[in-house]
Scaffold this motif. Structure first.
Motif, mmCIF file in Angstrom:
data_model
loop_
_atom_site.group_PDB
_atom_site.id
_atom_site.type_symbol
_atom_site.label_atom_id
_atom_site.label_comp_id
_atom_site.label_asym_id
_atom_site.label_seq_id
_atom_site.Cartn_x
_atom_site.Cartn_y
_atom_site.Cartn_z
ATOM 1 N N GLY A 1 1.865 51.112 48.090
ATOM 2 C CA GLY A 1 1.556 51.096 46.670
ATOM 3 C C GLY A 1 1.769 52.478 46.072
ATOM 4 O O GLY A 1 1.451 53.499 46.705
ATOM 5 N N ALA B 1 1.471 54.942 42.421
ATOM 6 C CA ALA B 1 1.017 55.178 41.056
ATOM 7 C C ALA B 1 1.722 56.436 40.572
ATOM 8 O O ALA B 1 1.471 57.535 41.078
ATOM 9 C CB ALA B 1 -0.493 55.354 40.998
ATOM 10 N N TYR C 1 2.830 51.760 37.862
ATOM 11 C CA TYR C 1 2.643 51.141 39.171
ATOM 12 C C TYR C 1 3.924 50.530 39.730
ATOM 13 O O TYR C 1 4.745 49.961 39.010
ATOM 14 C CB TYR C 1 1.553 50.065 39.103
ATOM 15 C CG TYR C 1 0.219 50.609 38.654
ATOM 16 C CD1 TYR C 1 -0.442 51.570 39.404
ATOM 17 C CD2 TYR C 1 -0.353 50.186 37.455
ATOM 18 C CE1 TYR C 1 -1.659 52.090 38.993
ATOM 19 C CE2 TYR C 1 -1.570 50.694 37.031
ATOM 20 C CZ TYR C 1 -2.217 51.657 37.801
ATOM 21 O OH TYR C 1 -3.413 52.178 37.365
ATOM 22 N N TYR D 1 5.144 48.661 43.751
ATOM 23 C CA TYR D 1 4.775 48.339 45.131
ATOM 24 C C TYR D 1 6.014 47.960 45.927
ATOM 25 O O TYR D 1 7.032 47.544 45.373
ATOM 26 C CB TYR D 1 3.742 47.207 45.185
ATOM 27 C CG TYR D 1 4.229 45.867 44.695
ATOM 28 C CD1 TYR D 1 4.934 45.003 45.538
ATOM 29 C CD2 TYR D 1 3.972 45.456 43.388
ATOM 30 C CE1 TYR D 1 5.383 43.774 45.087
ATOM 31 C CE2 TYR D 1 4.424 44.223 42.931
ATOM 32 C CZ TYR D 1 5.122 43.387 43.783
ATOM 33 O OH TYR D 1 5.576 42.177 43.347
#
Length: 297
Positions: free
Chosen positions: A179, A181, A204, A206
């Motif tokens: 993940g 950010a 974001y 992923y």
């Protein structure tokens, strides 16, 4: 024997590389230069290249270790300071830095490693002298990513990743879940994420990769397989799918040959090979203090 394995690995990877690239009818002129890219994101085969040598070479201890990736036109070292058995089972801090005329990256984070499971978390600062933040679009071409309409691309990516592997049917199943950010980006702009080779709307992103590698010899020193991955960006409500062959050859206790070629199978953009992951093609050397039987290579 090591030389024969290396030659066989190179020939196999070269053949497999041509298959997905041809199937996607991608223009080789789109090939991005790896000289300006940050070190490749973990491919998942890192766990499978762990050798029990590192469990036997010395007792658990404080150590300094290095992992050095050497490709056709790049050299990417990383350092770690930890406690345990380096390159096997340990806890500590890791860092890398890379630079070129077109940009670079710096990373600092923590890693906890067991033989078949690892977790890491950290922050990566990326900067580019040739890449700029992007005006929002529904779809992008490579030419769109080269427009200088926004500020120069500079950002921080906080990362959390879990990887693991299990034996299966004469080989190993492996997976990586990460993940991201992305912080420090100007309001209203998208960006081309340098390490993952994808256009995203912050903050974001992923990634999930799953693959299988078969052991091609009785000692597991030559592994060949395939992997598929999904990149998701909630901001754009988009998904990128990539797939391709993976190859790993153990040449010595310290030296491996690795290859990962992930080409795009589905995407909202038309980036050509700029959207592929061709970053891990070369040799990997492991070193650590306190190694009982150091050797080079």
């Amino acid at each position: 024997m090591a030389l024969r394995r290396a030659l066989a690995a190179a020939a196999t990877l070269a053949a497999l590389t041509l298959l997905p690239a041809g199937a996607g009818a991608q223009d080789p002129a789109d090939l991005p230069s790896p000289a300006g890219e940050p070190p490749p994101v973990p491919s998942g085969i890192d766990l499978l290249q762990k050798r029990s040598y590192w469990a036997r070479s010395a007792a658990a201890r404080p150590f300094v270790s290095a992992l050095m990736d050497l490709g056709v036109i790049y050299f990417r070292p990383s350092l770690a300071l930890g406690v345990g058995k380096p390159h096997w089972s340990w806890l500590g801090i890791e860092a890398y830095a890379s630079g070129s005329p077109s940009g670079g990256a710096e990373y600092l984070g923590l890693r906890a490693a067991l033989p078949s499971v690892e977790i890491r978390g950290g922050a990566r600062y990326a900067f580019s002298t040739t890449q700029y933040f992007l005006e929002p679009r529904a779809s992008y071409t490579r030419r769109d990513t080269e427009l200088m309409q926004g500020p120069p691309s500079r950002y921080v990516a906080a990362e959390l990743e879990v990887s693991g592997s299990i034996p299966l049917l004469g080989g190993s199943l492996f997976g990586v879940a990460t993940g991201y950010a992305v912080l420090g980006t100007p309001e209203g702009f998208y960006l081309y994420e340098e390490a993952l080779h994808a256009v995203m709307k912050p903050p974001y992103l992923y990634r999930a990769r799953l693959g299988y590698m078969a052991e091609m010899d009785r000692f597991g020193e030559l592994r060949l397989g395939a992997a598929a991955e999904v990149l998701g960006n909630p901001g754009r409500d988009s998904v990128v799918v990539r797939l391709g062959p993976v190859l790993a050859v153990s040449l010595t206790h310290h030296l491996d040959a690795v290859g990962t070629v992930m080409v795009v199978a589905a995407t909202p953009d038309r980036l050509g090979l700029l959207g592929a992951d061709l970053g891990q093609l070369g040799l990997r050397y492991r070193w650590a203090t306190g190694d009982r039987w150091p050797e080079f290579p």
